[in-house]
Design an enzyme around this catalytic site. Structure first.
Site, PDB file in Angstrom:
ATOM      1  N   GLU A  63      -4.662  -0.415   3.244  1.00 29.37           N
ATOM      2  CA  GLU A  63      -5.326   0.578   3.990  1.00 29.37           C
ATOM      3  C   GLU A  63      -5.572   1.889   3.148  1.00 29.37           C
ATOM      4  OE1 GLU A  63      -5.079  -0.223   8.677  1.00 29.37           O
ATOM      5  OE2 GLU A  63      -3.409   0.576   7.792  1.00 29.37           O
ATOM      6  N   SER A 102       3.037   4.581   7.457  1.00 29.23           N
ATOM      7  CA  SER A 102       2.424   3.420   8.358  1.00 29.23           C
ATOM      8  C   SER A 102       1.672   3.974   9.475  1.00 29.23           C
ATOM      9  CB  SER A 102       3.359   2.535   8.690  1.00 29.23           C
ATOM     10  OG  SER A 102       4.560   2.860   8.894  1.00 29.23           O
TER      11      SER A 102
END
Ligand code: CAA
Length: 290
Positions: free
Chosen positions: A159, A126
């Site tokens: 993403e 992340s």
């Protein structure tokens, strides 16, 4: 290719880590028709991940989002392996271990010699640099960041992050895989914490400062943001949901990577992590779940 099939297409997916993110990635991949192998360090962790998947798919059946037949077929596509070598034949491995660079590097070092040469390697990090993680593998050109959001079966966004060496075919293959999961892609450059967490985590960190400075109580802060900004969860509840250790790791990556004091982790967040109060997963964080 003469028969119309695509040699680069992903058919099987290996997931490293059976925690909340890894089990979610396995869940959505199996529902989309991929064969899935989950690896974790112990059988107990794998079984706990499979139980989470079963429970979450049962919720989806109950609310009519999937059929019982789809659930059964998806569950049959998932198997577990305590041994990393169990991932040797898959087309794509997604690493979803703890948010710690050393741990991830160690996994890649042991994993790479076991993979097919053409296999793609992805990380669900992340926040950590994709380029740096790629450099610790034998295949930086076939390495990419595929960052899912929690809870994976519900959140629509992924993403996609290229490292400096990521080849176009790798990006394209990863894009097709994510499309098949019916998720929307946001492409991010390889900067600390990418886009979602670069924006979200400073907000959560600020909420912890608001608590630390005594501006408001836990409940007041969360109520303020749920009803005042229409967030589905208050920032402190969300921090507990993400995991306070993960929140701290991301803030540290932002603080070190962007060298700006505005990203300084709140001392209260540091203290909670030192206490082992990591949120829902330890049953104690800003809220008490016992
Ligand atoms: N698996 C499958 N379905 C799930 C689920 C799961 N783990 N969790 C919730 N659901 C489903 C429920 O079954 C329900 O489905 P239906 O609408 O079909 O009935 C729906 O999601 C809503 O759930 P609930 O009614 O139980 O609860 P809710 O309305 O309060 O929603 C929530 C729960 C989806 C978690 C919502 O509170 C939310 O969106 N919170 C914010 C989450 C968020 O911000 N995530 C991003 C975190 S940052 C991140 O992930 C990046 C990182 O790297 C740290």
């Amino acid at each position: 290719m003469t028969d119309g099939s695509d040699d680069t297409a992903i058919r099987s997916v290996g997931v490293i880590g059976a925690g909340q993110m890894g089990s979610g990635i396995a869940h959505v991949s199996a529902l989309a028709g991929f064969d899935v192998k989950i690896h974790d360090v112990s059988l107990e962790r794998i079984e706990s991940g499979l139980a989470t998947i079963n429970g979450n798919m049962a919720r989806q059946v109950a609310s009519g989002r999937i059929t019982e037949e789809e659930r059964q077929q998806a569950i049959a596509r998932i198997s577990g392996s305590e041994d990393l070598a169990g991932l040797g034949e898959v087309d794509l491995v997604i690493e979803s271990a703890v948010e710690n660079e050393e741990v991830k590097r160690d996994i890649f070092k042991r994993l790479c010699p076991l993979l097919k040469p053409e296999a793609l390697l992805a990380t669900n990090t992340s926040s950590i640099s994709i380029t740096r993680l790629a450099s610790s593998t034998d295949r930086p050109e076939r390495f990419i960041g595929i960052h899912f959001m929690n809870p994976v079966p519900v959140m629509e966004l992924v993403e996609l992050v290229r490292g400096i060496a990521t080849e176009d075919t790798t990006f394209e293959t990863a894009r097709v895989y994510v499309d098949k999961l019916d998720k929307t892609i946001a492409v991010s450059e390889d900067f600390p914490a990418f886009m979602v967490n670069r924006i979200l985590l400073p907000m959560i960190n600020e909420a912890i400062y608001v608590l630390y400075e005594g501006v408001g109580s836990v409940v007041a802060i969360d109520t303020a943001m749920r009803l005042g900004a229409r967030h589905p969860m208050g920032p402190l509840e969300l921090a507990d949901f993400i995991g306070l250790d993960t929140c701290l790791s991301i803030m540290q990556v932002l603080y070190e990577g962007l060298a700006d004091s505005k990203y300084r982790p709140c001392p209260l967040l540091v203290k909670y992590v030192e206490a082992g109060w990591l949120g829902r997963k330890t049953q104690r964080g800003f809220y008490d779940y016992r």
